[in-house]
Design a protein around this motif. Structure first.
Motif, mmCIF file in Angstrom:
data_model
loop_
_atom_site.group_PDB
_atom_site.id
_atom_site.type_symbol
_atom_site.label_atom_id
_atom_site.label_comp_id
_atom_site.label_asym_id
_atom_site.label_seq_id
_atom_site.Cartn_x
_atom_site.Cartn_y
_atom_site.Cartn_z
ATOM 1 N N SER A 60 2.267 -12.161 14.078
ATOM 2 C CA SER A 60 3.141 -11.666 13.017
ATOM 3 C C SER A 60 2.716 -12.261 11.685
ATOM 4 O O SER A 60 1.746 -13.027 11.591
ATOM 5 C CB SER A 60 4.601 -12.000 13.327
ATOM 6 N N ASP A 61 3.465 -11.929 10.626
ATOM 7 C CA ASP A 61 3.147 -12.456 9.297
ATOM 8 C C ASP A 61 3.347 -13.959 9.192
ATOM 9 O O ASP A 61 2.808 -14.596 8.276
ATOM 10 C CB ASP A 61 4.002 -11.759 8.244
ATOM 11 N N GLN A 62 4.108 -14.548 10.104
ATOM 12 C CA GLN A 62 4.327 -15.985 10.059
ATOM 13 C C GLN A 62 3.089 -16.773 10.449
ATOM 14 O O GLN A 62 2.929 -17.921 10.034
ATOM 15 C CB GLN A 62 5.498 -16.374 10.968
ATOM 16 N N GLU A 63 2.222 -16.196 11.271
ATOM 17 C CA GLU A 63 1.010 -16.892 11.702
ATOM 18 C C GLU A 63 -0.217 -16.535 10.876
ATOM 19 O O GLU A 63 -1.284 -17.100 11.081
ATOM 20 C CB GLU A 63 0.699 -16.580 13.174
ATOM 21 N N VAL A 64 -0.100 -15.589 9.959
ATOM 22 C CA VAL A 64 -1.255 -15.093 9.210
ATOM 23 C C VAL A 64 -1.039 -15.355 7.721
ATOM 24 O O VAL A 64 0.007 -15.041 7.163
ATOM 25 C CB VAL A 64 -1.464 -13.582 9.463
ATOM 26 N N LEU A 65 -2.067 -15.941 7.103
ATOM 27 C CA LEU A 65 -2.037 -16.115 5.653
ATOM 28 C C LEU A 65 -2.598 -14.899 4.915
ATOM 29 O O LEU A 65 -2.153 -14.559 3.828
ATOM 30 C CB LEU A 65 -2.852 -17.354 5.268
ATOM 31 N N GLU A 66 -3.595 -14.249 5.523
ATOM 32 C CA GLU A 66 -4.233 -13.102 4.880
ATOM 33 C C GLU A 66 -4.735 -12.150 5.953
ATOM 34 O O GLU A 66 -5.313 -12.573 6.959
ATOM 35 C CB GLU A 66 -5.391 -13.562 3.993
ATOM 36 N N TRP A 67 -4.509 -10.836 5.728
ATOM 37 C CA TRP A 67 -4.982 -9.787 6.629
ATOM 38 C C TRP A 67 -6.211 -9.130 6.030
ATOM 39 O O TRP A 67 -6.453 -9.186 4.836
ATOM 40 C CB TRP A 67 -3.898 -8.729 6.850
ATOM 41 N N TYR A 68 -6.987 -8.499 6.892
ATOM 42 C CA TYR A 68 -8.126 -7.723 6.414
ATOM 43 C C TYR A 68 -7.626 -6.488 5.669
ATOM 44 O O TYR A 68 -6.740 -5.779 6.148
ATOM 45 C CB TYR A 68 -9.013 -7.277 7.582
ATOM 46 N N THR A 69 -8.208 -6.244 4.494
ATOM 47 C CA THR A 69 -7.876 -5.077 3.694
ATOM 48 C C THR A 69 -9.141 -4.269 3.431
ATOM 49 O O THR A 69 -10.235 -4.636 3.875
ATOM 50 C CB THR A 69 -7.219 -5.500 2.376
ATOM 51 N N ALA A 70 -8.975 -3.166 2.687
ATOM 52 C CA ALA A 70 -10.108 -2.278 2.439
ATOM 53 C C ALA A 70 -11.195 -2.953 1.628
ATOM 54 O O ALA A 70 -12.377 -2.619 1.775
ATOM 55 C CB ALA A 70 -9.620 -1.009 1.730
ATOM 56 N N LYS A 71 -10.852 -3.912 0.774
ATOM 57 C CA LYS A 71 -11.865 -4.558 -0.065
ATOM 58 C C LYS A 71 -12.778 -5.487 0.728
ATOM 59 O O LYS A 71 -13.804 -5.929 0.207
ATOM 60 C CB LYS A 71 -11.194 -5.349 -1.186
ATOM 61 N N ASP A 72 -12.395 -5.800 1.986
ATOM 62 C CA ASP A 72 -13.230 -6.666 2.825
ATOM 63 C C ASP A 72 -14.345 -5.898 3.524
ATOM 64 O O ASP A 72 -15.274 -6.510 4.061
ATOM 65 C CB ASP A 72 -12.372 -7.373 3.872
ATOM 66 N N PHE A 73 -14.249 -4.562 3.550
ATOM 67 C CA PHE A 73 -15.249 -3.747 4.234
ATOM 68 C C PHE A 73 -16.197 -3.168 3.180
ATOM 69 O O PHE A 73 -15.876 -2.184 2.518
ATOM 70 C CB PHE A 73 -14.579 -2.614 5.020
ATOM 71 N N ILE A 74 -17.359 -3.811 3.026
ATOM 72 C CA ILE A 74 -18.343 -3.417 2.031
ATOM 73 C C ILE A 74 -19.670 -3.183 2.747
ATOM 74 O O ILE A 74 -20.071 -3.970 3.618
ATOM 75 C CB ILE A 74 -18.508 -4.482 0.938
#
Length: 544
Positions: free
Chosen positions: A220-234
C-alpha cells in the motif's frame, strides 16, 4: 355570526367542540358510473357524514360559471387615469425630517443586522480537491491510453541464460504496468502471455518495508515512498522490475507523441540491440594419421557421429563403369622388382585408383591385389589441402608416386586413347602426343610381333586356335554380349581375374556350356595359380 349547528354556539375560536360520541370518520364516495362511464359527483357531506356548510352547485352550473366571461356582458373595464407624477426632489423640497413639528426624535441607532444578508456578504467557499486524489479525472482523461515499450532482459551472464524480448504496457488511467512475453515460432516455450500481471510497481520503499512480505500481501501507500510513473520509462534507459533489469530500446508512435507533448522529449530513437555473431572460429584439423582418406578422417572432427562425405552423384552416374587401365613398372633399385608389372585402374566415377599385380609363375612373388580402391595424394600436396591424382596425370612415361613407391606408366588400353581424344581439354599436348606415338609404334610391328610370338610360344598358338574353334561352334549363343559385363561387375579391381568359385557361378547364371570339352580345355588354359581364372581370354571365345 354563524352559530354552531350542533350545540347552538357561535362559530368562533373556543366556541366549537368536538363530538366525542361520534364514531364514524369515513369519507363519502364521490366517484360513480353512469351508462358505463366514470363520473365525479360533488360531495354533499363531509367526514363522518356531517353536512357541508356551503352552497351546493350542480355540474352544469359549475360549467356555466367556468365559461362565463364578464367582458361579454359588461365590456372592457375602463382604467382610472394615472395620477400625476411628482418627483421626490420636488415633493420633499425644503422639507427637513420632524423637529419643526415639535417632535423630538431619539438619537440615530444602528440598523439591526440581517443574518441572511450578512451570510451573503461572506465570500463563497471554494472546494478544491488535491490532484493526487483526483482519480476520476485521471480515469476519464486517460481512459484507453496505453504507452507501449519494447524491452529486452539480458541474462546471458548466468548459466543457461539468454536474451529475451518483452513488451511493457503502461496504463495512463491508473499508473499500472503490465509485462507481456514475446513468443516466436518453435521457440520451445510454453505459451504464457504474461510475465507480470497488471499492477502498480513500487520504485522506492520506506526503510521499514524492506522486509515486507510482498509475496503474500499487497503493498500500500504506507510502505512505498515513490511509485513508478511514465517519466521513469525512457527509451535507452534500464529499469528494474521485480528483480529483473529491463532495457527499453523502442516504443510505438503514440508513446513518442505523448512524451513530446507531456515532457517535451523529442529524441527517442530506436536502439539496435541485435547482437552480432562472433566471427567463426577456424577449425584446425589434427594431423593426418595415414589411415583412410583425409575427408573421411575429417568427418570425426565435424560431428560427434561422423557421416560419409558427400559424393557427386551426377558424376558417378555419368561415369559409371568407366575405367582407365594402365600398365606400369615399379621403379626400384632391387633387381627382382625390375620385371614386375602392375595394372593401374583409374575409376572416373570416384577418382579412385586400384593397383593389381598379375601373378607370374615361378617368380617367387605372390601376385594379386597390390592396392585397394582409394584416392592417391600427390607428393607435394599438404594435409590441409590435399591434391589427388587425376586422369590428366596418367600418360606414357609419367611417374606416379603411391605411398612412397614410384611407378612408371608403360602402356595403356585402347579405351584410354579414345577417352583422351574425346576429353583433350583435360590433357596437355605432351600427354596426348605420348599416347598417340605409343599407339603408332605398337600397331606398326603388330603383325611381325604376333608371328614371332606365335613361333616362339606354342601355347599361345594353341590358345588362339581353341578360341577360333569355340567361336565357330557357339556363334549363336544368346548371352555372348552380357558375359564381359558380368565378369567386370565382380572384378572390382579391374584386374582381369576372378575367383574360380565365382567364375563358375557366373557361367551357370549365363547358361555357358562349361561341360563342353572345348570349354573345359579353355578354362584349363585360362586358369592361374591360387584359384584365379583370367576371364579376358575366356570372353574372347564368346565374342565376334
Amino acid at each position: 355570526m354563524v352559530s354552531n349547528p350542533v350545540h347552538g354556539l357561535p362559530l368562533l375560536p373556543g366556541m366549537s367542540f368536538k363530538d366525542f360520541t361520534k364514531t364514524a370518520f369515513h369519507r363519502s364516495q364521490t366517484l360513480g358510473y353512469r351508462n358505463g362511464y366514470a363520473i365525479v359527483r360533488c360531495p354533499t357531506v363531509g367526514i363522518g357524514g356531517d353536512r357541508l356548510q356551503f352552497n351546493q352547485l350542480s355540474q352544469a352550473e359549475l360549467h356555466e360559471l367556468a365559461n362565463k366571461a364578464p367582458v361579454l356582458t359588461y365590456g372592457q373595464p375602463k382604467q382610472a387615469p394615472p395620477a400625476d407624477f411628482i418627483p421626490a426632489h420636488v415633493a420633499f423640497d425644503k422639507k427637513v425630517f420632524l423637529e419643526s413639528q415639535g417632535i423630538e426624535l431619539n438619537p440615530p441607532e444602528k440598523m439591526a443586522l440581517d443574518p441572511y444578508t450578512e451570510l451573503r456578504k461572506q465570500p463563497l467557499r471554494k472546494y478544491v480537491t488535491p490532484s493526487d486524489f483526483d482519480q476520476l479525472k485521471q480515469f476519464l482523461t486517460f481512459d484507453k491510453q496505453v504507452l507501449r515499450f519494447y524491452a529486452i532482459w539480458d541474462d546471458t551472464d548466468s548459466m543457461y541464460g539468454e536474451c529475451r524480448t518483452y513488451i511493457i504496457h503502461y496504463y495512463l488511467m491508473d499508473d499500472t504496468v503490465e509485462i507481456r512475453e514475446v513468443h516466436e515460432r518453435n521457440d520451445g516455450r510454453d505459451p504464457f502471455p504474461l510475465l507480470m500481471n497488471r499492477q502498480r510497481i513500487p520504485k522506492v520503499l520506506v526503510e521499514n518495508a524492506k522486509n515486507f512480505p510482498r509475496c503474500v500481501l499487497e503493498i500500500s501507500d504506507q510502505e512505498v515512498l515513490e511509485w513508478y510513473t511514465a517519466k521513469d520509462f525512457i527509451v535507452g534507459k534500464s529499469l528494474t522490475i521485480l528483480g529483473r533489469t529491463f532495457f527499453i530500446y523502442d516504443c510505438d508512435p503514440f508513446t513518442r507523441r505523448y512524451y513530446k507533448d507531456k515532457f517535451g522529449i523529442t529524441d527517442l530513437p530506436r536502439i539496435d540491440v541485435s547482437k552480432q555473431e562472433p566471427p567463426p572460429v577456424k577449425q584446425e584439423l589434427p594431423p593426418y594419421n595415414g589411415y583412410g582418406l583425409v575427408e573421411d578422417s575429417a568427418q570425426n572432427c565435424f560431428a560427434l557421429i561422423p557421416k560419409a562425405p558427400k559424393k557427386d552423384i551426377i558424376k558417378m552416374l555419368a561415369n559409371d563403369n568407366k575405367v582407365l587401365r594402365y600398365l606400369a613398372a615399379l621403379e626400384s633399385p632391387i633387381p627382382e622388382d625390375k620385371d614386375r608389372r602392375f595394372v593401374f585402374s583409374y575409376f572416373l566415377s570416384t577418382d579412385m585408383i586400384s593397383i593389381f599385380e598379375p601373378p607370374v609363375r615361378n617368380s617367387g612373388i605372390i601376385g594379386g591385389k597390390y592396392l585397394g580402391r582409394t584416392k592417391v595424394v600427390k607428393p607435394n600436396s599438404t594435409v590441409d589441402n590435399p591434391i589427388y591424382y587425376g586422369p590428366s596425370d596418367f600418360f606414357i612415361g609419367a611417374v606416379i608416386e603411391v605411398f612412397g613407391h614410384r611407378f612408371i606408366i608403360l602402356d595403356t588400353d585402347e579405351y584410354v586413347l579414345k577417352y583422351m581424344e574425346s576429353n583433350a581439354a583435360q590433357y596437355s599436348p605432351e600427354a596426348l602426343a605420348s599416347i598417340q606415338n605409343h599407339v603408332r609404334k605398337r600397331e606398326a610391328p603388330a603383325s611381325e610381333s604376333e608371328s614371332k610370338q606365335t613361333e616362339k610360344d606354342p601355347g599361345v598358338q594353341e590358345l588362339e586356335a581353341l578360341i577360333d574353334t569355340i567361336q565357330k561352334q557357339l556363334k549363336d549363343h544368346s548371352c555372348k554380349d552380357n558375359i564381359r559385363k558380368a565378369f567386370q561387375i565382380y572384378d572390382k579391381e579391374a584386374s582381369g581375374y576372378v575367383d574360380r568359385e565365382m567364375f563358375f557361378k557366373i557361367c551357370e547364371s549365363l547358361n555357358i556350356p562349361i561341360d563342353d570339352s572345348l570349354v573345359k580345355e579353355l578354362i584349363r588354359m585360362c586358369s592361374h595359380g591360387e584359384g584365379k581364372i583370367n576371364y579376358y581370354n575366356f570372353v574372347r571365345a564368346f565374342s565376334n
